[in-house]
Design a protein around this motif. Structure first.
Motif, PDB file in Angstrom:
ATOM      1  N   THR A  56     -61.752  21.006  12.288  1.00 25.18           N
ATOM      2  CA  THR A  56     -63.003  21.762  12.330  1.00 25.18           C
ATOM      3  C   THR A  56     -64.197  20.838  12.493  1.00 25.18           C
ATOM      4  O   THR A  56     -65.242  21.251  12.968  1.00 25.18           O
ATOM      5  N   ASP A  57     -64.056  19.578  12.102  1.00 29.20           N
ATOM      6  CA  ASP A  57     -65.119  18.588  12.257  1.00 29.20           C
ATOM      7  C   ASP A  57     -64.992  17.969  13.648  1.00 29.20           C
ATOM      8  O   ASP A  57     -64.038  17.257  13.937  1.00 29.20           O
ATOM      9  N   GLU A  58     -65.947  18.260  14.514  1.00 34.95           N
ATOM     10  CA  GLU A  58     -65.887  17.780  15.887  1.00 34.95           C
ATOM     11  C   GLU A  58     -66.643  16.460  16.087  1.00 34.95           C
ATOM     12  O   GLU A  58     -66.884  16.046  17.214  1.00 34.95           O
ATOM     13  N   ARG A  61     -64.519  14.152  18.281  1.00 37.80           N
ATOM     14  CA  ARG A  61     -63.671  14.930  19.185  1.00 37.80           C
ATOM     15  C   ARG A  61     -63.092  14.081  20.320  1.00 37.80           C
ATOM     16  O   ARG A  61     -61.960  14.291  20.729  1.00 37.80           O
ATOM     17  N   TRP A  64     -59.714  12.602  19.439  1.00 39.67           N
ATOM     18  CA  TRP A  64     -58.595  13.462  19.057  1.00 39.67           C
ATOM     19  C   TRP A  64     -57.380  13.184  19.933  1.00 39.67           C
ATOM     20  O   TRP A  64     -57.496  12.923  21.129  1.00 39.67           O
TER      21      TRP A  64
END
Length: 68
Positions: A56-58, A61, A64
């Motif tokens: 949920t924490d971008e 990103r 990832w």
């Protein structure tokens, strides 16, 4: 059946190394597999995952990754 918005189609772009995430519309009449076959670039391996599996924490990103 589960709504498309509850799932994501993901793959790692072989050119950039970035994780790509696609969300399909609930209004689409195609299955997620049909959408992925149409829209994921040729030669890329994709996965269909629960949307809740994504962080949920971008903030990071671009860092990832996904390991099936």
């Amino acid at each position: 059946t589960m709504a498309h918005s509850d799932k994501r189609v993901i793959w790692t772009d072989s050119n950039t190394g970035y994780l790509c995430i696609m969300q399909a519309s609930d209004n689409c009449t195609r299955t997620l597999e049909e959408i992925a076959e149409k829209d994921v670039p040729d030669g890329e391996t994709y996965y269909i995952i629960d949307a809740t599996a994504l962080p949920t924490d971008e903030s990071f990103r671009d860092a990832w990754t996904y390991t099936p």
